[in-house]
Write a protein that holds these residues in place. Structure first.
Motif, PDB file in Angstrom:
ATOM      1  N   GLU A  47       0.908  -1.296   0.009  1.00 49.17           N
ATOM      2  CA  GLU A  47      -0.163  -0.041   0.018  1.00 49.17           C
ATOM      3  C   GLU A  47       0.919   1.224   0.032  1.00 49.17           C
ATOM      4  OE1 GLU A  47      -3.189  -0.286  -0.494  1.00 49.17           O
ATOM      5  OE2 GLU A  47      -2.756  -2.336  -0.616  1.00 49.17           O
ATOM      6  N   THR A  48       1.884   1.374   0.800  1.00 41.92           N
ATOM      7  CA  THR A  48       2.665   2.592   1.010  1.00 41.92           C
ATOM      8  C   THR A  48       3.416   3.084  -0.140  1.00 41.92           C
ATOM      9  OG1 THR A  48       4.511   1.380   2.080  1.00 41.92           O
ATOM     10  CG2 THR A  48       2.852   2.384   3.435  1.00 41.92           C
ATOM     11  N   SER A  49       3.698   2.081  -1.026  1.00 46.81           N
ATOM     12  CA  SER A  49       4.706   2.231  -2.174  1.00 46.81           C
ATOM     13  C   SER A  49       3.659   2.900  -3.395  1.00 46.81           C
ATOM     14  CB  SER A  49       5.351   0.870  -2.829  1.00 46.81           C
ATOM     15  OG  SER A  49       6.291   0.384  -1.759  1.00 46.81           O
ATOM     16  N   ARG A  50       2.473   2.832  -3.344  1.00 50.55           N
ATOM     17  CA  ARG A  50       1.721   3.303  -4.173  1.00 50.55           C
ATOM     18  C   ARG A  50       1.952   4.857  -4.226  1.00 50.55           C
ATOM     19  NH1 ARG A  50      -1.873  -0.249  -5.912  1.00 50.55           N
ATOM     20  NH2 ARG A  50      -2.092  -2.133  -4.804  1.00 50.55           N
ATOM     21  N   ASP A  51       2.508   5.227  -3.367  1.00 45.45           N
ATOM     22  CA  ASP A  51       2.739   6.912  -3.172  1.00 45.45           C
ATOM     23  C   ASP A  51       4.034   7.108  -4.474  1.00 45.45           C
ATOM     24  OD1 ASP A  51       1.075   7.347  -1.211  1.00 45.45           O
ATOM     25  OD2 ASP A  51       2.480   7.361   0.307  1.00 45.45           O
ATOM     26  N   LEU A  52       4.793   6.012  -4.867  1.00 46.30           N
ATOM     27  CA  LEU A  52       5.708   6.159  -5.878  1.00 46.30           C
ATOM     28  C   LEU A  52       5.112   6.118  -7.275  1.00 46.30           C
ATOM     29  CD1 LEU A  52       8.271   3.522  -4.286  1.00 46.30           C
ATOM     30  CD2 LEU A  52       8.713   5.828  -4.273  1.00 46.30           C
ATOM     31  N   LEU A  53       4.021   5.521  -7.389  1.00 45.83           N
ATOM     32  CA  LEU A  53       3.703   5.387  -8.876  1.00 45.83           C
ATOM     33  C   LEU A  53       3.538   6.662  -9.705  1.00 45.83           C
ATOM     34  CD1 LEU A  53       0.827   2.668  -8.276  1.00 45.83           C
ATOM     35  CD2 LEU A  53       3.174   2.648  -8.915  1.00 45.83           C
ATOM     36  N   GLY A  54       2.777   7.798  -9.195  1.00 47.46           N
ATOM     37  CA  GLY A  54       2.698   8.865  -9.804  1.00 47.46           C
ATOM     38  C   GLY A  54       4.101   9.707 -10.244  1.00 47.46           C
ATOM     39  N   PRO A  55       5.051   9.958  -9.138  1.00 44.50           N
ATOM     40  CA  PRO A  55       6.563  10.321  -9.540  1.00 44.50           C
ATOM     41  C   PRO A  55       7.152   9.426 -10.348  1.00 44.50           C
ATOM     42  CG  PRO A  55       5.848  10.839  -7.220  1.00 44.50           C
ATOM     43  CD  PRO A  55       4.638   9.912  -7.748  1.00 44.50           C
ATOM     44  N   LEU A  56       7.003   8.128 -10.336  1.00 43.86           N
ATOM     45  CA  LEU A  56       7.573   7.310 -10.975  1.00 43.86           C
ATOM     46  C   LEU A  56       7.354   7.460 -12.359  1.00 43.86           C
ATOM     47  CD1 LEU A  56       9.727   5.091 -11.198  1.00 43.86           C
ATOM     48  CD2 LEU A  56       8.159   3.357 -10.282  1.00 43.86           C
ATOM     49  N   ALA A  57       5.922   7.405 -12.672  1.00 42.47           N
ATOM     50  CA  ALA A  57       5.678   7.579 -14.056  1.00 42.47           C
ATOM     51  C   ALA A  57       6.135   8.504 -14.913  1.00 42.47           C
ATOM     52  CB  ALA A  57       4.019   7.415 -14.182  1.00 42.47           C
ATOM     53  N   GLU A  58       6.488   9.764 -14.160  1.00 41.66           N
ATOM     54  CA  GLU A  58       6.717  11.045 -14.712  1.00 41.66           C
ATOM     55  C   GLU A  58       8.087  10.758 -15.097  1.00 41.66           C
ATOM     56  OE1 GLU A  58       5.515  13.839 -15.635  1.00 41.66           O
ATOM     57  OE2 GLU A  58       3.648  13.065 -15.254  1.00 41.66           O
TER      58      GLU A  58
END
Length: 530
Positions: A47-58
């Motif tokens: 769950e907490t690693s989902r915070d990475l998804l937006g910045p990682l996609a960029e």
């Protein structure tokens, strides 16, 4: 009731599923509790690693827009292996993601090719990993020499407050997660996403499994942990792993480092033995083996069915499954799965050798070969090699020294791409062991210095029943490390000698084969075994 069912019932009775989900450090006893309580962040990563998804996609979009299609990952241990498995499972090729988990100068020379399309990802929880520091220094100089700003090409993954934090564009890891449990953290997700993997899919797969972790039954992780722990208690302390169409290249190696580094201590543990397939030498039944098929189905005929333990499922779930199972097995075995004294010792030994010459090139253990056979020099204690007059004799002597229910580990300080044929030493030595001994010898194979950060923990902290074959080689190339008084080849040799000292200090039977010429020496060694 068999041993696994008995252990499982005890785990349920003790409330282990609920305590694990609540991240209770007391599960591993009072001595381990303070550290364990600070090392359970991996349980919340789905769950907490989902915070990475937006910045990682960029970051992925920016890399593609900048023509950076070649990712070089400089990292050691389980976190680098997890990223490699995730990338390969998504279809990425070794050219898309080049993993630098070595100090071999040939590997770094290859990684420096095509710099104009290369992005360097530097992954180190401590920010002070000696190999990764060397890689970063070399790439910085190479980029600057081409007029490329390193800041435009380097991404750092590290824990908050490390020496690397903020030095370049930085993504933080979870400081409450040790490296070998960090597959679903930034360490596993960021490099693999840059190489084409889908991090959201991995987290979704892990989340689906996470919903079962509180259950007393129908809990795959608890059941697997009970099976692993029961195997160790009953003397089946060799975990033989065979991939059988899982579609996840490298997964057995990732599991192996997790199991060995977590359980191999206090003279206990499970030794993972990765074999090439279910028909490979070393996968036949034996009293001290627990055989695991990855990807096979229990209803399949042949070795996959006969193994008795089949583990399959999507990769994100596999990461969390094995992490939980190994943590549970640690409780059953009676060890702290989150410390790594043997790994730390290896790092200290290397640092001592590199400091030995006080600012000049490092010194290594002076020695004279006990035997020279064409392109191979043999080093070992006189009492061990007494009477051995050829390379063939040496191999037979070493196999004969393996205690009953022991094992032989091959530790190759070579380039796993250039010297890929070295991996055939594992099945060849296993076959030879079958011929020259009354009972089979489990044979493991590891690339050095990668194993120092993972399975080396078992070799130094596990049961004292191993024999060791180190393979080193001369190098026709070398790479200077800017700002350091030693080169990559010298670092590699210091690492091999540092571990050799540690193994010999424990009285382990150890032989080092030095290949004066890599190609000729490897060919000669393979020929001797065939």
């Amino acid at each position: 009731m068999d041993e696994t069912e008995s252990v499982l019932e005890r785990l349920v009775y003790d409330g282990v599923p609920g305590a694990l989900v609540q991240r209770s450090g007391r599960l591993w006893g009072p001595d381990a509790a303070p550290e364990a309580a600070r090392r359970l962040g991996w349980l919340r990563l789905p769950e907490t690693s989902r915070d990475l998804l937006g910045p990682l996609a960029e970051r992925v979009r920016a890399a593609r827009a900048g023509g950076l299609t070649r990712i070089v990952l400089a990292g050691m241990g389980g976190s680098a292996l997890a990223a490699e498995v995730a990338a390969r499972a998504s279809g990425a090729t070794p050219a898309d993601l080049i993993v630098l988990d070595t100090s071999d100068p040939h590997a770094l020379r290859t990684a420096l090719d095509e710099p104009h399309s290369t992005m360097l990802v530097v992954a180190s929880k401590s920010g002070a990993t000696v190999e990764t520091d060397a890689h970063l220094r070399v790439f910085e100089e190479a980029f600057r020499g081409l007029g490329i700003d390193p800041a435009a090409r380097i991404l750092v993954i590290t824990d908050p407050g490390s020496p690397l934090d903020g030095r370049y564009d930085t993504v933080h890891g979870d400081p409450e997660t040790v490296g070998r449990f960090s597959a679903l953290s930034a360490f596993g997700l960021v490099p693999s996403a840059l190489a084409g993997a889908d991090p959201k899919a991995l987290l979704d797969e892990a989340s689906a499994l996470a919903g079962t972790l509180h259950l007393p039954y129908d809990n795959p992780a608890l059941a697997l942990g009970a099976a692993l722990g029961a195997s160790a208690l009953s003397g089946r302390d060799k975990l033989v792993l065979a991939d059988h169409g899982s579609g996840m290249p490298g997964l057995p190696d990732w599991i192996a480092q997790l199991v060995a580094a977590s359980t191999g201590k206090d003279g206990k543990g499970l030794l993972p033995v990765v074999v090439e397939n279910v028909d490979a030498p070393g996968f036949a039944p034996a009293d001290d083996l627990r055989r695991v098929v990855l990807g096979g189905r229990p209803d399949e005929p042949g070795p996959a069915r006969e193994a008795g333990l089949s583990v399959s499922g999507p990769l994100g779930a596999q990461f969390l499954l094995w992490e939980c199972a190994v943590a549970v097995a640690g409780r059953v075995i009676g060890i702290n799965p989150f410390d790594q004294p043997g790994v730390d010792e290896a790092k200290a030994n290397t640092a001592a050798l590199l400091r030995a010459a006080e600012g000049t090139a490092p010194t290594v253990i002076p020695s004279v070969p006990a035997l020279v056979d064409d392109a191979v020099e043999v080093y070992g204690r006189e009492e061990l090699l007494q009477g051995a007059g050829s390379l063939n004799d040496v191999l037979d002597v070493l196999l004969d020294t393996v205690p009953d229910r022991g094992y032989l580990a091959v530790l190759a300080y070579l380039d796993r791409r250039l010297d890929a044929s070295a991996a055939t030493l594992r099945p060849l030595l296993a076959e030879r062991g079958d011929r020259v001994r009354r009972s089979p010898v489990p044979v493991t194979f590891d690339w050095g210095p990668r194993y120092l950060h993972s399975t080396g923990q078992y070799y130094k902290g596990g049961p004292e029943n191993g024999a060791f074959l180190l393979v080193t080689a001369g190098s026709d190339t070398d790479v200077a490390i800017p700002g350091r008084p030693y080169s990559l080849a010298e670092l590699q040799l210091a690492q091999s000698f540092g571990d050799l000292r540690a193994l010999r200090a424990r009285g382990r039977p150890t032989v080092r084969l030095h290949l004066k010429d890599r190609t000729d020496g490897l060919n000669q060694l393979i020929k001797a075994l065939t």
